[in-house]
Design an enzyme around this catalytic site. Structure first.
Site, PDB file in Angstrom:
ATOM      1  N   GLU A   1      -1.384   0.399  11.719  1.00 27.89           N
ATOM      2  CA  GLU A   1      -0.317   1.419  11.465  1.00 27.89           C
ATOM      3  C   GLU A   1       0.768   1.126  10.391  1.00 27.89           C
ATOM      4  O   GLU A   1       1.595   1.819  10.111  1.00 27.89           O
ATOM      5  CB  GLU A   1       0.062   2.188  12.670  1.00 27.89           C
ATOM      6  CG  GLU A   1      -0.762   2.885  13.258  1.00 27.89           C
ATOM      7  CD  GLU A   1      -1.399   4.112  12.085  1.00 27.89           C
ATOM      8  OE1 GLU A   1      -0.818   4.676  11.433  1.00 27.89           O
ATOM      9  OE2 GLU A   1      -2.683   4.016  11.821  1.00 27.89           O
TER      10      GLU A   1
ATOM     11  N   PRO B   1       2.003   3.008   1.941  1.00 22.98           N
ATOM     12  CA  PRO B   1       1.698   4.354   1.479  1.00 22.98           C
ATOM     13  C   PRO B   1       3.157   5.286   1.318  1.00 22.98           C
ATOM     14  O   PRO B   1       2.914   6.162   0.485  1.00 22.98           O
ATOM     15  CB  PRO B   1       0.777   5.154   2.240  1.00 22.98           C
ATOM     16  CG  PRO B   1       0.681   4.126   3.580  1.00 22.98           C
ATOM     17  CD  PRO B   1       1.036   2.820   3.250  1.00 22.98           C
TER      18      PRO B   1
ATOM     19  N   ARG C   1      -3.060  -9.466 -16.686  1.00 22.14           N
ATOM     20  CA  ARG C   1      -3.589  -9.329 -18.178  1.00 22.14           C
ATOM     21  C   ARG C   1      -2.346  -9.221 -19.370  1.00 22.14           C
ATOM     22  O   ARG C   1      -2.538  -9.097 -20.357  1.00 22.14           O
ATOM     23  CB  ARG C   1      -4.262  -8.096 -18.103  1.00 22.14           C
ATOM     24  CG  ARG C   1      -3.787  -6.628 -17.958  1.00 22.14           C
ATOM     25  CD  ARG C   1      -4.610  -5.460 -17.490  1.00 22.14           C
ATOM     26  NE  ARG C   1      -5.285  -5.083 -18.791  1.00 22.14           N
ATOM     27  CZ  ARG C   1      -4.364  -4.458 -19.735  1.00 22.14           C
ATOM     28  NH1 ARG C   1      -3.072  -4.128 -19.442  1.00 22.14           N
ATOM     29  NH2 ARG C   1      -4.877  -4.100 -20.779  1.00 22.14           N
TER      30      ARG C   1
ATOM     31  N   ASP D   1      -2.463   0.456 -24.933  1.00 25.37           N
ATOM     32  CA  ASP D   1      -2.821   0.722 -23.649  1.00 25.37           C
ATOM     33  C   ASP D   1      -2.397   2.099 -23.355  1.00 25.37           C
ATOM     34  O   ASP D   1      -1.385   2.481 -23.727  1.00 25.37           O
ATOM     35  CB  ASP D   1      -2.274  -0.092 -22.577  1.00 25.37           C
ATOM     36  CG  ASP D   1      -3.308  -1.238 -22.485  1.00 25.37           C
ATOM     37  OD1 ASP D   1      -4.134  -1.468 -23.137  1.00 25.37           O
ATOM     38  OD2 ASP D   1      -2.666  -2.378 -21.451  1.00 25.37           O
TER      39      ASP D   1
HETATM   40  C1  9D3 Z   1      -0.659   7.680  10.845  1.00 31.86           C
HETATM   41  C2  9D3 Z   1      -0.197   7.209   9.787  1.00 31.86           C
HETATM   42  N1  9D3 Z   1      -1.015   6.517   8.909  1.00 31.86           N
HETATM   43  C3  9D3 Z   1      -1.833   7.420   8.170  1.00 31.86           C
HETATM   44  C4  9D3 Z   1      -1.624   8.194   7.259  1.00 31.86           C
HETATM   45  C5  9D3 Z   1      -0.286   5.702   7.912  1.00 31.86           C
HETATM   46  C6  9D3 Z   1      -0.895   4.617   7.377  1.00 31.86           C
HETATM   47  C7  9D3 Z   1      -0.324   3.342   7.495  1.00 31.86           C
HETATM   48  C8  9D3 Z   1      -0.824   2.328   6.772  1.00 31.86           C
HETATM   49  C9  9D3 Z   1      -1.968   4.927   6.452  1.00 31.86           C
HETATM   50  C10 9D3 Z   1      -2.388   3.878   5.608  1.00 31.86           C
HETATM   51  C11 9D3 Z   1      -2.165   2.640   5.576  1.00 31.86           C
HETATM   52  C12 9D3 Z   1      -2.651   1.489   5.141  1.00 31.86           C
HETATM   53  N2  9D3 Z   1      -2.437   1.740   3.537  1.00 31.86           N
HETATM   54  C13 9D3 Z   1      -1.703   0.740   3.080  1.00 31.86           C
HETATM   55  O1  9D3 Z   1      -1.163  -0.349   3.441  1.00 31.86           O
HETATM   56  C14 9D3 Z   1      -1.383   0.938   1.588  1.00 31.86           C
HETATM   57  C15 9D3 Z   1      -1.828   1.994   0.888  1.00 31.86           C
HETATM   58  C16 9D3 Z   1      -2.360   3.241   0.754  1.00 31.86           C
HETATM   59  O2  9D3 Z   1      -2.801   3.457   2.035  1.00 31.86           O
HETATM   60  N3  9D3 Z   1      -2.396   4.137  -0.154  1.00 31.86           N
HETATM   61  C17 9D3 Z   1      -1.705   3.881  -1.262  1.00 31.86           C
HETATM   62  N4  9D3 Z   1      -0.981   2.699  -1.627  1.00 31.86           N
HETATM   63  C18 9D3 Z   1      -0.942   1.953  -0.475  1.00 31.86           C
HETATM   64  S1  9D3 Z   1       0.069   0.443  -0.567  1.00 31.86           S
HETATM   65  C19 9D3 Z   1      -0.620  -0.021   1.126  1.00 31.86           C
END
Ligand code: 9D3
Length: 249
Positions: free
Chosen positions: A116, A89, A154, A168
């Protein structure tokens, strides 16, 4: 091109890779996908892949050592890995420009995080690109990896029936307007819904102009940021600007 995927959930990939547009890219051999189940690279009686975070806090952290063994297995199978992509994220948001870049390259190793996250020391040593799908919280990197594979597949030559990706949304920087098909007038007990008449007239210049206006109006209302970007890049004509000025914004 080849994508190697290190994941705790290899079973999530099967159904998607086995159907539709993506299946054609994989069956034709244009995109080779290999899954590396992380559990297979864990040792000890419990095959641990995660543990508690040093310093405390909620959740679990993916261990560096099983990931390192999986990475070595990928390297001994394919040789040097061209790019190591970590889905997180906190990564850069995936865009069509990045998809196009990856689609023209040799592939990558995709690292799907769970819990996490992954021990930072492994990420520091190996990751070359961190990618996010956007500002919402998922439970791991597998769906983001599938999204990337779908977007890349694609774009492979011959995968789409018609090379519609030239038009697109995002390729020319504007959203695409509405599409219609038969019947010309859709009649239901609640009412009748005709197709916009301009599309039935066979006047192609008029149709193109109408579609451009639909695209501009939709983009201006939903994604004004894309209008600003198109303007800055010189992709809006004088006719476009006149039309935008005529909209009650
Ligand atoms: C306590 C902190 N966590 C909550 C906000 C961090 C956290 C770690 C791992 C939150 C989500 C995740 C799992 N998400 C992904 O691996 C992920 C992701 C996403 O959650 N949103 C957008 N793109 C991606 S790419 C990988």
């Amino acid at each position: 091109m080849r994508f190697d995927i290190i994941t705790l959930f290899p079973e999530l990939f099967g159904p998607h890779l086995g159907s539709g547009v993506t299946r054609r890219a994989f069956e034709s051999g244009q995109v080779d996908v290999r899954l590396w189940p992380l559990r297979d690279y864990a040792e000890g009686p419990y095959r641990r892949v995660d543990d508690r975070p040093f310093g405390g806090g909620p959740g679990m952290v993916m261990l560096a050592e099983p990931l390192q063994r999986a990475l070595e297995a990928v390297r001994s199978d394919r040789g040097a890995v061209p790019a190591v992509v970590h889905f997180t994220p906190t990564g850069r948001v995936l865009t069509q420009a990045l998809v196009r870049e990856l689609a023209g390259g040799p592939g990558a190793l995709l690292l799907c995080g769970r819990y996490e996250g992954i021990d930072q020391r492994f990420l520091d040593r190996h990751v070359t690109l961190e990618l996010s799908l956007g500002d919402y919280v998922l439970s791991g990197g597998e769906l983001p990896a599938l999204v990337l594979l779908d977007a890349v597949a694609r774009l492979q030559p011959g995968v789409l029936q018609a090379p519609s990706h030239e038009q697109d949304s995002f390729s020319d920087g504007l959203l695409e307007g509405p599409t219609y098909s038969r019947p010309e007038c859709w009649v239901t007990p609640e009412g009748s819904w005709p197709v916009p008449p301009v599309l039935l007239g066979g006047h192609h210049a008029r149709i193109d102009a109408w579609r451009r206006e639909q695209s501009l109006a939709l983009t201006a209302s939903r994604r004004p940021d894309l209008i600003a970007a198109a303007r800055a890049a010189g992709r809006l004509s004088e006719a476009d600007e006149r039309f935008l000025a005529s909209l009650a914004l």
